[in-house]
Motif scaffolding. Structure first.
Motif, PDB file in Angstrom:
ATOM      1  N   ARG A 151      38.675  41.474  37.815  1.00 34.58           N
ATOM      2  CA  ARG A 151      37.217  42.171  37.911  1.00 34.58           C
ATOM      3  C   ARG A 151      36.914  43.495  39.000  1.00 34.58           C
ATOM      4  NH1 ARG A 151      36.609  36.744  41.116  1.00 34.58           N
ATOM      5  NH2 ARG A 151      38.007  37.496  42.517  1.00 34.58           N
ATOM      6  N   GLU A 152      38.478  43.853  39.333  1.00 34.69           N
ATOM      7  CA  GLU A 152      38.380  45.380  39.105  1.00 34.69           C
ATOM      8  C   GLU A 152      38.473  46.256  38.169  1.00 34.69           C
ATOM      9  OE1 GLU A 152      41.470  48.407  41.445  1.00 34.69           O
ATOM     10  OE2 GLU A 152      41.738  45.879  42.417  1.00 34.69           O
ATOM     11  N   ALA A 153      38.934  45.523  36.900  1.00 36.50           N
ATOM     12  CA  ALA A 153      39.581  46.570  35.542  1.00 36.50           C
ATOM     13  C   ALA A 153      37.948  46.587  35.203  1.00 36.50           C
ATOM     14  CB  ALA A 153      39.962  45.781  34.785  1.00 36.50           C
ATOM     15  N   LEU A 154      37.592  44.952  35.238  1.00 30.28           N
ATOM     16  CA  LEU A 154      35.744  45.104  34.555  1.00 30.28           C
ATOM     17  C   LEU A 154      34.529  46.137  35.114  1.00 30.28           C
ATOM     18  CD1 LEU A 154      35.853  41.528  33.668  1.00 30.28           C
ATOM     19  CD2 LEU A 154      35.797  43.691  32.228  1.00 30.28           C
ATOM     20  N   ALA A 155      35.366  46.787  36.678  1.00 33.05           N
ATOM     21  CA  ALA A 155      34.174  47.137  37.208  1.00 33.05           C
ATOM     22  C   ALA A 155      34.210  48.865  36.921  1.00 33.05           C
ATOM     23  CB  ALA A 155      34.345  47.135  38.897  1.00 33.05           C
ATOM     24  N   LEU A 156      34.900  49.167  36.019  1.00 33.03           N
ATOM     25  CA  LEU A 156      35.204  50.287  35.695  1.00 33.03           C
ATOM     26  C   LEU A 156      34.486  50.873  34.443  1.00 33.03           C
ATOM     27  CD1 LEU A 156      39.851  50.830  35.774  1.00 33.03           C
ATOM     28  CD2 LEU A 156      37.540  52.160  37.452  1.00 33.03           C
ATOM     29  N   ARG A 157      34.016  49.892  33.993  1.00 33.43           N
ATOM     30  CA  ARG A 157      33.162  50.449  32.212  1.00 33.43           C
ATOM     31  C   ARG A 157      32.110  49.660  33.138  1.00 33.43           C
ATOM     32  NH1 ARG A 157      31.667  43.610  31.078  1.00 33.43           N
ATOM     33  NH2 ARG A 157      31.441  42.988  32.775  1.00 33.43           N
ATOM     34  N   HIS A 158      30.785  51.089  32.270  1.00 29.86           N
ATOM     35  CA  HIS A 158      29.733  51.052  32.404  1.00 29.86           C
ATOM     36  C   HIS A 158      29.267  51.801  31.523  1.00 29.86           C
ATOM     37  CE1 HIS A 158      32.462  54.995  32.535  1.00 29.86           C
ATOM     38  NE2 HIS A 158      31.348  55.548  32.619  1.00 29.86           N
ATOM     39  N   GLY A 159      28.970  51.078  30.914  1.00 27.08           N
ATOM     40  CA  GLY A 159      28.117  51.368  29.122  1.00 27.08           C
ATOM     41  C   GLY A 159      29.497  51.524  28.095  1.00 27.08           C
TER      42      GLY A 159
END
Length: 304
Positions: A151-159
């Motif tokens: 979840r922490e890794a995927l929170a880094l994506r923003h587009g």
């Protein structure tokens, strides 16, 4: 570690010791740089693509010839070497202003260039570290820890990764990064499944199946979640629809694991949703997924 690579929250990034990271580079979306909470102007698109290329090589020296290929492919300008040197000079000025301590710099060596940057300053490096931590947690049967890391890794994506950058190299790396994100999404669903959160994973699985309708692992998890929720008939119906699509579009039957799962659900009885079949979808370590070399490789459309 908490990291904010968007510039909308805390200043830049914070490492494991809670010390501010002076400069943060964001590649899992539009390519941007932050220093002291302020966005840094990295120049024209090709100049930005050059810096992104160096960052994706993770400190490995990239020759001038490789950089020319990365930016222009098979149709480089005659002045390519001069242009590369001009871009490097400008980027050194920009980075020097953003990191006056010299913690981040571009070195010249062995006929090429390399960016020296703390790993916690690059979101792709942080993403890779977190997914490796998740894989280690899964091997320890720590599904909760794996889910937290993912979840922490995927929170880094923003587009869309590397949005706005030109060049054949960036185009290839964009696909690799999308695949990494996609693999992490599937890994998170698997971790949540192992935690018994069958109802919670169904919406995510539906969304992933829209993007990857021929990915058998997703169909396994979806059918197994339905079965565990006591929805045997829905699981069997999904198998029939999926099998028809495989036959019509690929000319093949579903794989052995899916066929085996289908038989188990058939034998499970209509009220056995909480039972443990002999071989429900097994664990699959995040660390065993496709590795990506120096250029890290999210979500991409499943091709036939």
């Amino acid at each position: 570690m908490h990291t904010d690579f968007t510039g909308t929250g805390a200043v830049g990034a914070v490492d494991a010791g809670r010390r501010p990271v002076p400069v943060a580079f964001s590649l899992l979306g539009p390519f941007r740089c932050w220093a002291g909470g302020q966005e840094v102007d990295l120049g024209a698109p090709q100049q930005r693509a050059l810096l992104a290329t160096l960052l994706l090589h993770d400190g490995v020296v990239t020759t001038v010839e490789s950089l020319i290929d990365a930016l222009w492919g098979t149709t480089p300008p005659r002045s390519g070497v001069t242009v590369i040197r001009t871009y490097i000079s400008r980027l050194r000025q920009v980075i020097g202003d953003a990191s006056p301590s010299g913690q981040i710099r571009i070195d010249s060596m062995a006929g090429g260039y390399a960016v020296r940057v703390p790993p916690q300053s690059v979101d792709v490096v942080c993403f890779r570290r977190l997914t490796l931590e998740a894989g280690a947690a899964m091997r320890r049967d720590d599904a909760a820890g794996a889910a937290r890391s993912l979840r922490e890794a995927l929170a880094l994506r923003h587009g869309l990764p590397l949005t706005g950058l030109p060049g054949p190299y960036v185009q290839g790396q964009r696909a690799r990064l999308q695949q990494l994100i996609s693999d992490a999404e599937v890994s998170l669903v698997e971790a949540e499944f192992r935690l018994g959160r069958y109802q919670e994973v169904l919406p995510d699985l539906r969304a992933l199946l829209v993007e990857h309708p021929l990915r058998e692992r997703l169909h396994e998890l979806f059918m197994a979640a339905l079965y565990r929720l006591g929805r045997q008939a829905d699981a069997l119906t999904h198998y029939q629809v999926m099998r028809q699509r495989f036959v019509e579009e690929l000319g093949i039957e579903p794989g052995a694991r899916l066929r085996d799962l289908h038989r188990q659900i058939l034998l499970g009885g209509p009220n056995q949703g909480s039972a443990e079949p002999a071989r429900m979808p097994g664990r699959r370590s995040v660390a065993r997924r496709r590795s990506v070399s120096a250029p890290y490789g999210g979500r991409t459309r499943q091709r036939r």
